[in-house]
Design an enzyme around this catalytic site. Structure first.
Site, PDB file in Angstrom:
ATOM      1  N   CYS A 124       0.842  -1.517  -0.078  1.00  0.00           N
ATOM      2  CA  CYS A 124      -0.089   0.082   0.167  1.00  0.00           C
ATOM      3  C   CYS A 124       1.099   0.698  -0.185  1.00  0.00           C
ATOM      4  CB  CYS A 124      -1.395  -0.180   1.482  1.00  0.00           C
ATOM      5  SG  CYS A 124      -1.967  -1.619   1.641  1.00  0.00           S
ATOM      6  N   HIS A 174      -3.377   6.976   3.167  1.00  0.00           N
ATOM      7  CA  HIS A 174      -3.588   5.903   2.449  1.00  0.00           C
ATOM      8  C   HIS A 174      -5.060   5.289   2.977  1.00  0.00           C
ATOM      9  CE1 HIS A 174      -4.156   2.147   1.651  1.00  0.00           C
ATOM     10  NE2 HIS A 174      -3.582   1.290   2.805  1.00  0.00           N
ATOM     11  N   ASN A 179     -10.399  -0.622   0.600  1.00  0.00           N
ATOM     12  CA  ASN A 179      -8.378   0.144   0.364  1.00  0.00           C
ATOM     13  C   ASN A 179      -7.972  -0.651  -0.329  1.00  0.00           C
ATOM     14  OD1 ASN A 179      -6.530  -0.415   0.393  1.00  0.00           O
ATOM     15  ND2 ASN A 179      -5.990  -1.365   2.492  1.00  0.00           N
TER      16      ASN A 179
END
Length: 320
Positions: free
Chosen positions: A111, A247, A277
């Protein structure tokens, strides 16, 4: 010279899977998911692989930048879900968009990947090696999820975000990245197992495995830590920052970061409700949305920060 984002683009598959859709095969409900994650829906691909998502996002970023693909000198795709072990997704994108003068390769930083890619390009630009780059975060996480595990599959979605980056007098002020390989078992996905002519077995692939509590504890500590570090190292007052693009992993992580940083939530944009996500794609997708709806103004000061498997983390302070 420094790196500056001059074009941004994003793309997600058309198919949307809502929380209600998940109740058809999971013991869960919309309220349970929203309360714990802030997620209401996610995009899930049924036909387009990672390279296809990355290519479409790249085309949109190039159009936004108003440049020719032939001007691009380097293509980096941040992904851990490529269509193939090799060649790279970046090579697929390079060929599809006609960036015939570019070097192309993938990076795996989970990520944090988009920040890592920006960090790499920043170094190349400061060294005078390249002037124009294309960086992409692209993931089809749906194919590595165990869709019977409600603790993990509800969290993720597919998508891609891309940025055209060019050498300029203003732009990136500083980037920082880091990793802790001693925590690599907290969040991982097994590649092909070591089976061959000597072992006599058949290679197998694994699903994503995640210790959610450990990831959460890491994130709520590390995100404020790296944001504070980059502000302190550059002498930037937190009040001077217009947007903190973090994020999009979990609304609780974002809210915890808001409290620890003493930054109001109206400075921390959120789109996790509609995407889930999307790993390294989450920050550029968010950037693209803010750019297109007018929330980003040239000259705005931005902080971007991400974290992920590895464990990895990264942050960037930049002028839009």
């Amino acid at each position: 010279m420094t790196a500056r984002i001059i074009g941004i683009g994003a793309y997600a598959p058309d198919q949307v899977v809502t929380n209600q859709d998940l109740t058809k095969f999971l013991d869960t409900n919309d309220a349970w998911i929203r309360e714990r994650t802030g997620i209401g829906a996610r995009h899930v691909s049924t036909s387009e692989g990672t390279s296809a998502l990355a290519t479409e996002a790249a085309k949109r970023a190039i159009a936004d930048a108003g440049i020719s693909p032939e001007e691009i000198e380097i293509v980096i795709v941040a992904t851990s879900s490529p269509d193939r072990a090799f060649p790279s997704a970046a090579a697929d994108v390079q060929g599809a968009i006609g960036a015939k003068h570019a070097v192309a390769f993938d990076i795996t930083a989970a990520c944090s990947g988009f920040i890592y890619a920006l960090h790499i390009v920043q170094g190349f630009i400061q060294a005078g090696i390249y002037k124009t780059a294309l960086i992409i975060g692209a993931y089809t996480l749906s194919k590595v999820l165990d869709w019977t595990d409600r603790s993990s599959c509800i969290l993720f979605g597919d998508g891609a975000g891309a940025a055209v980056v060019r050498a300029d007098e203003t732009g990136v002020v500083k980037t920082l990245v880091g990793s802790d390989g001693t925590k690599n078992d907290v969040l991982y996905c097994q590649a092909r197992s070591l089976e061959n002519c000597l072992t006599g077995g058949k290679p197998e692939l694994g699903f994503m495995q995640m210790d959610g509590q450990e990831v959460f504890k890491f994130a709520v500590k590390k995100v404020p830590e790296i944001v504070n570090a980059i502000l302190e190292e550059t002498g930037t007052d937190r009040e001077a920052v217009q947007h903190y693009l973090l994020h999009q992993a979990n609304i609780r992580i974002l809210e915890a970061a808001s409290r620890r940083l003493k930054v109001p939530m109206d400075k921390i944009p959120v789109n996790i409700e509609r995407y889930g996500n999307t790993s390294a794609a989450s920050i550029p997708i968010l950037l693209d949305e803010m750019h297109r709806d007018g929330r980003l103004k040239r000259g705005d000061t931005l902080v971007m920060a991400g974290f992920g498997a590895g464990l990895t983390w990264g942050a960037a302070l930049m002028t839009w």
